[in-house]
Design a protein around this motif. Structure first.
Motif, mmCIF file in Angstrom:
data_model
loop_
_atom_site.group_PDB
_atom_site.id
_atom_site.type_symbol
_atom_site.label_atom_id
_atom_site.label_comp_id
_atom_site.label_asym_id
_atom_site.label_seq_id
_atom_site.Cartn_x
_atom_site.Cartn_y
_atom_site.Cartn_z
ATOM 1 N N ILE A 1 0.843 -1.185 0.000
ATOM 2 C CA ILE A 1 0.000 0.000 0.000
ATOM 3 C C ILE A 1 0.886 1.246 0.000
ATOM 4 O O ILE A 1 1.769 1.398 0.848
ATOM 5 N N ILE A 2 0.647 2.103 -0.976
ATOM 6 C CA ILE A 2 1.397 3.346 -1.134
ATOM 7 C C ILE A 2 0.505 4.517 -0.741
ATOM 8 O O ILE A 2 -0.643 4.613 -1.195
ATOM 9 N N ARG A 3 1.010 5.390 0.091
ATOM 10 C CA ARG A 3 0.261 6.631 0.316
ATOM 11 C C ARG A 3 0.417 7.524 -0.915
ATOM 12 O O ARG A 3 1.472 7.553 -1.544
ATOM 13 N N HIS A 4 -0.641 8.237 -1.265
ATOM 14 C CA HIS A 4 -0.606 9.121 -2.432
ATOM 15 C C HIS A 4 0.532 10.141 -2.334
ATOM 16 O O HIS A 4 1.057 10.420 -1.260
ATOM 17 N N GLY A 5 0.902 10.710 -3.480
ATOM 18 C CA GLY A 5 1.880 11.787 -3.505
ATOM 19 C C GLY A 5 1.349 13.035 -2.836
ATOM 20 O O GLY A 5 0.154 13.143 -2.511
ATOM 21 N N GLN A 6 2.233 14.002 -2.640
ATOM 22 C CA GLN A 6 1.843 15.233 -1.949
ATOM 23 C C GLN A 6 0.638 15.881 -2.641
ATOM 24 O O GLN A 6 0.626 16.086 -3.855
ATOM 25 N N ALA A 7 -0.366 16.198 -1.838
ATOM 26 C CA ALA A 7 -1.535 16.913 -2.354
ATOM 27 C C ALA A 7 -1.279 18.414 -2.285
ATOM 28 O O ALA A 7 -0.205 18.874 -1.895
ATOM 29 N N SER A 8 -2.277 19.195 -2.676
ATOM 30 C CA SER A 8 -2.107 20.651 -2.746
ATOM 31 C C SER A 8 -2.508 21.294 -1.428
ATOM 32 O O SER A 8 -3.578 21.893 -1.300
ATOM 33 N N PHE A 9 -1.658 21.141 -0.433
ATOM 34 C CA PHE A 9 -1.900 21.621 0.929
ATOM 35 C C PHE A 9 -2.116 23.122 0.938
ATOM 36 O O PHE A 9 -1.352 23.879 0.348
ATOM 37 N N GLY A 10 -3.187 23.567 1.617
ATOM 38 C CA GLY A 10 -3.404 24.985 1.821
ATOM 39 C C GLY A 10 -4.123 25.703 0.698
ATOM 40 O O GLY A 10 -4.274 26.922 0.751
ATOM 41 N N VAL A 11 -4.572 24.969 -0.330
ATOM 42 C CA VAL A 11 -5.329 25.612 -1.409
ATOM 43 C C VAL A 11 -6.723 24.993 -1.474
ATOM 44 O O VAL A 11 -7.015 23.976 -0.833
ATOM 45 N N GLU B 1 -6.489 4.365 19.250
ATOM 46 C CA GLU B 1 -5.737 5.610 19.083
ATOM 47 C C GLU B 1 -4.425 5.406 18.328
ATOM 48 O O GLU B 1 -3.857 6.364 17.798
ATOM 49 N N ASN B 2 -3.949 4.172 18.288
ATOM 50 C CA ASN B 2 -2.720 3.893 17.547
ATOM 51 C C ASN B 2 -2.847 4.291 16.080
ATOM 52 O O ASN B 2 -1.861 4.630 15.427
ATOM 53 N N MET B 3 -4.083 4.219 15.559
ATOM 54 C CA MET B 3 -4.293 4.589 14.160
ATOM 55 C C MET B 3 -3.774 5.991 13.887
ATOM 56 O O MET B 3 -3.101 6.242 12.885
ATOM 57 N N MET B 4 -4.078 6.939 14.788
ATOM 58 C CA MET B 4 -3.699 8.327 14.544
ATOM 59 C C MET B 4 -2.199 8.525 14.707
ATOM 60 O O MET B 4 -1.580 9.303 13.977
ATOM 61 N N THR B 5 -1.589 7.828 15.654
ATOM 62 C CA THR B 5 -0.135 7.900 15.817
ATOM 63 C C THR B 5 0.559 7.464 14.531
ATOM 64 O O THR B 5 1.513 8.101 14.073
ATOM 65 N N LEU B 6 0.067 6.389 13.947
ATOM 66 C CA LEU B 6 0.630 5.885 12.697
ATOM 67 C C LEU B 6 0.328 6.831 11.540
ATOM 68 O O LEU B 6 1.204 7.138 10.724
ATOM 69 N N ASN B 7 -0.905 7.295 11.464
ATOM 70 C CA ASN B 7 -1.348 8.195 10.407
ATOM 71 C C ASN B 7 -0.400 9.391 10.245
ATOM 72 O O ASN B 7 0.009 9.739 9.138
ATOM 73 N N LEU B 8 -0.037 10.003 11.353
ATOM 74 C CA LEU B 8 0.757 11.231 11.308
ATOM 75 C C LEU B 8 2.230 10.982 10.969
ATOM 76 O O LEU B 8 2.970 11.934 10.717
ATOM 77 N N GLN B 9 2.650 9.733 10.946
ATOM 78 C CA GLN B 9 4.030 9.411 10.586
ATOM 79 C C GLN B 9 4.213 9.152 9.101
ATOM 80 O O GLN B 9 5.339 9.210 8.588
ATOM 81 N N ILE B 10 3.142 8.844 8.395
ATOM 82 C CA ILE B 10 3.264 8.290 7.047
ATOM 83 C C ILE B 10 3.614 9.366 6.025
ATOM 84 O O ILE B 10 2.902 10.341 5.836
ATOM 85 N N LYS B 11 4.727 9.163 5.338
ATOM 86 C CA LYS B 11 5.211 10.104 4.333
ATOM 87 C C LYS B 11 4.483 9.886 3.007
ATOM 88 O O LYS B 11 3.994 8.791 2.725
ATOM 89 N N ASN B 12 4.426 10.911 2.201
ATOM 90 C CA ASN B 12 3.833 10.774 0.875
ATOM 91 C C ASN B 12 4.624 9.769 0.035
ATOM 92 O O ASN B 12 5.852 9.829 -0.011
ATOM 93 N N THR B 13 3.925 8.872 -0.584
ATOM 94 C CA THR B 13 4.420 7.747 -1.399
ATOM 95 C C THR B 13 5.240 6.729 -0.596
ATOM 96 O O THR B 13 5.970 5.929 -1.171
ATOM 97 N N ALA B 14 5.120 6.745 0.729
ATOM 98 C CA ALA B 14 5.759 5.709 1.541
ATOM 99 C C ALA B 14 5.079 4.368 1.296
ATOM 100 O O ALA B 14 3.885 4.290 0.989
ATOM 101 N N MET B 15 5.854 3.294 1.461
ATOM 102 C CA MET B 15 5.365 1.939 1.237
ATOM 103 C C MET B 15 5.073 1.238 2.557
ATOM 104 O O MET B 15 5.892 1.264 3.477
ATOM 105 N N THR B 16 3.925 0.615 2.645
ATOM 106 C CA THR B 16 3.586 -0.255 3.765
ATOM 107 C C THR B 16 3.207 -1.607 3.161
ATOM 108 O O THR B 16 2.333 -1.692 2.306
#
Length: 216
Positions: free
Chosen positions: A6-16, A169-184
């Motif tokens: 599972i790949i997280r998507h690439g960087q989205a358009s943050f702040g727009v 709550e572990n879900m959120m701890t993990l969520n905030l670590q995941i880099k764009n296009t990181a592999m799990t």
């Protein structure tokens, strides 16, 4: 054993206004992870994404010649809807002012969601957990030995958390670590489903890739 990558998507358009569109960096990240997988000899038999634009476009930019499938269970939870239901500041106001404040608000809002303290949201926490599990089952339901999925941080965090067990709550701890296009990576068979690798980014280890790390 089969593999679910599972790949997280690439960087989205943050702040727009249209956050769902990939940024220029996000497009480059997606192309780089696709090339990295091909060079390593890992080519998928089956490819799936959620239905969000940033997920679909990430998969396309990876460049694999496999007919893509979609499953809405891999879509990210709707943070803007949660904020609205929770009477919190709007995401655009937070994003444009302070990324740290944005992620702090994200964490606190999702924790409240998990505790059923947000009334009127389009999706409950339990519904999110159920659809992520349904998406996982869909991904591993075929005879494919290498399944590639493009999803989002919350979904990936939930899938890893559920696989390992422990507090929700572990879900959120993990969520905030995941880099764009990181592999799990998970491995699975009739005997079980196991986490093998989390948040791996070999494509960012050297050269130009080292300048491409992002989290949003």
């Amino acid at each position: 054993m089969a593999e679910l990558l599972i790949i997280r998507h690439g960087q989205a358009s943050f702040g727009v206004a249209n956050y769902d569109a990939l940024s220029t960096l996000g497009q480059r990240q997606a192309a780089l992870i696709g090339e990295t997988l091909r060079v390593s000899g890992w080519v998928p038999d089956r490819v799936i994404s959620g239905t969000l634009t940033r997920q679909v476009d990430t998969l396309a930019a990876m460049g694999f010649e496999v007919d893509p499938e979609q499953h809405a269970g891999f879509n990210e939870y709707d943070f803007q809807d949660l904020l609205k239901a929770h009477n919190s500041p709007t995401p655009s106001a937070i994003q444009s002012a302070d990324r740290k404040a944005h992620f702090r608000l994200l964490r606190e809002t999702v924790y409240a969601w998990m505790r059923d303290e947000i009334v009127g949201a389009a999706e409950t926490w339990d519904s999110l957990a159920e659809r992520v599990e349904a998406a996982r089952q869909f991904a591993i339901s075929s005879d494919a030995k290498r399944v590639l999925v493009v999803s989002s941080g919350g979904v990936i965090g939930q899938m890893v958390s559920r696989t390992l067990g422990g507090p929700v709550e572990n879900m959120m701890t993990l969520n905030l670590q995941i880099k764009n296009t990181a592999m799990t990576r998970f491995v699975y068979s009739d005997r079980g489903f196991h986490l093998h690798e989390f948040n791996s980014t070999p494509h960012f280890a050297v050269g130009e890739g080292a300048k491409m790390i992002s989290y949003s």
